[in-house]
Design an enzyme around this catalytic site. Structure first.
Site, PDB file in Angstrom:
ATOM      1  CB  ILE A 155      -1.363  -2.727   5.473  1.00 13.10           C
ATOM      2  CG1 ILE A 155      -1.245  -2.468   6.981  1.00 13.10           C
ATOM      3  CG2 ILE A 155      -0.747  -4.063   5.108  1.00 13.10           C
ATOM      4  CD1 ILE A 155      -1.918  -3.552   7.832  1.00 13.10           C
ATOM      5  CG  ASP A 156      -4.408   1.348   2.012  1.00 15.86           C
ATOM      6  OD1 ASP A 156      -3.339   1.882   1.701  1.00 15.86           O
ATOM      7  OD2 ASP A 156      -5.321   1.117   1.202  1.00 15.86           O
ATOM      8  CE  LYS A 157      -7.285   7.123   9.020  1.00 20.72           C
ATOM      9  NZ  LYS A 157      -7.871   8.463   8.739  1.00 20.72           N
ATOM     10  NE  ARG A 204      -8.726   0.386  -0.635  1.00 17.01           N
ATOM     11  CZ  ARG A 204      -8.501   1.612  -0.158  1.00 17.01           C
ATOM     12  NH1 ARG A 204      -7.291   1.941   0.293  1.00 17.01           N
ATOM     13  NH2 ARG A 204      -9.474   2.498  -0.125  1.00 17.01           N
ATOM     14  CG  ASP A 264      -1.986  -1.037   1.128  1.00 12.25           C
ATOM     15  OD1 ASP A 264      -2.773  -0.950   0.191  1.00 12.25           O
ATOM     16  OD2 ASP A 264      -2.010  -1.947   1.961  1.00 12.25           O
TER      17      ASP A 264
END
Length: 361
Positions: free
Chosen positions: A166-168, A270, A5
């Site tokens: 990794i994303d928030k 995603r 990410d």
């Protein structure tokens, strides 16, 4: 660092002022990238457009016209063709924001720790690394606090710290290197695809097959710079990406799947799932907060809204992580339970499928 990410930060936002009369002594470096050895010759504005998060191609061209885009220390125009090993920098007439990482007392869920590394179970909502709009309250600030008494660990040293991101709003497992040697060793494992990582994802729609492979280049969406999109594998746009998936449980209008990454690109899971018509449940940026499958009744709409309130983020969790310890050579494997919000929404879908929900659910 191989990052599922990763978002590349830059300073070409709409309020960025370019130097009209650049002076090498008065300019500050805001962005730097070294061109890969295997890079084909492409225009520099196209090359940077794919790598600078907040910038349109037009803004990059204006920066080049103003003499702010430098290659190997010399200003170039937007039609310059990049070459392997070129050092490209963005030079502006003001200092870059101070990105010094400060220690902050933020709780951490540490799954494993020794003198070489840490494995952390990150909650959803916690930004991993300081960046535009998030200079405090991040995972790295928390790690800096946790290791503040370790003299050999400097959170501002890129040779230690995060090995991947990794994303928030993605929860799950991350490995942190405490030493340069550990980071180099772990980084090579990610690069060579010898690590083992799997994600659990709740997605819209019912899959035809029980497992499958998604392939498509990942690049920034020209219409939304904060979103990634998919291009054909044989195109010259973006970076090659492959995601494997396996169905774990079917709920009719949604499906719980396992995703395994063959590559590590920004928003890969995603973007790939959106591309095949199965966006992550609750993923607002990729259309997952819309009612994409199901009934038209008010009861069903209320059920979906209740689900979205239960798990107010993309339903994605980095569940397993495996790697070889950089010092002992031992295989290290970790599994993280689904967080409460994701477990609750999955249970709600199970009850829906089994007809156990009432109009009040």
């Amino acid at each position: 660092m191989i990052e599922e990410d990763e978002l590349i930060e830059d300073d070409l936002s709409e309020d960025a002022g370019f130097a009209k009369t650049p002076d090498a002594q008065g300019l500050y470096e805001h962005f730097r990238v070294v061109v890969d050895k295997g890079q084909d010759a492409v225009r520099i504005d196209k090359y940077l457009f794919e790598r600078m998060q907040h910038s349109s191609r037009n803004r990059i061209q204006k920066a080049a016209d103003a003499g702010c885009i430098h290659v190997n220390g010399t200003p170039v125009k937007s039609n310059y063709k990049v070459r392997p090993d070129d050092i490209i920098t963005l030079m502006l007439d003001r200092p870059k924001h101070d990105n010094t990482i400060e220690a902050e007392d933020i709780p951490l869920n540490i799954v494993y720790e020794d003198s070489e590394l840490m494995v952390i179970n990150k909650p959803a909502g916690l930004v991993v690394h300081p960046g535009a709009g998030n200079f405090h309250g991040t995972l790295i600030n928390a790690i800096a606090w946790h290791l503040k008494d370790l003299e050999t660990f400097d959170p501002n040293d890129p040779e230690v710290g995060l090995v991947h991101r990794i994303d928030k709003d993605t929860s799950g497992l991350l490995v942190i290197a405490k030493t340069p040697e550990a980071k180099t060793h772990l980084g090579k494992q990610f690069f060579r695809k010898t690590t083992h990582r799997s994600y659990n994802a709740l997605v819209w729609g019912n899959f035809t097959d029980d497992e499958g492979r998604i392939e498509g280049n990942i690049a920034r969406d020209p219409r939304d710079r904060l979103r990634m999109t998919v291009f054909p594998p044989d195109s010259e746009i973006g970076k090659p990406a492959v995601t494997h998936y396996r169905v774990l449980e079917r709920f009719g209008y949604t499906t719980l799947i396992e995703c395994i990454l063959e590559t590590g690109r920004t928003h890969q899971i995603r973007a790939h799932l959106k591309h095949i018509g199965h966006p992550l449940f609750g993923d607002e940026r990729y259309g997952g907060t819309e009612i994409l499958r199901g009934q038209r009744s008010s009861t069903y709409r209320a059920f979906i809204q209740n689900c979205l309130r239960l798990c107010n983020r993309q339903a994605l969790h980095a569940r397993t992580l495996g790697f070889v310890h950089p010092t002992t050579g031992k295989q290290m494997d970790f599994t993280s339970d689904l967080p409460d919000d994701l477990a609750a929404v999955i249970d709600k879908w199970r009850k829906f499928v089994n007809g156990q929900l009432t109009s009040d659910n």
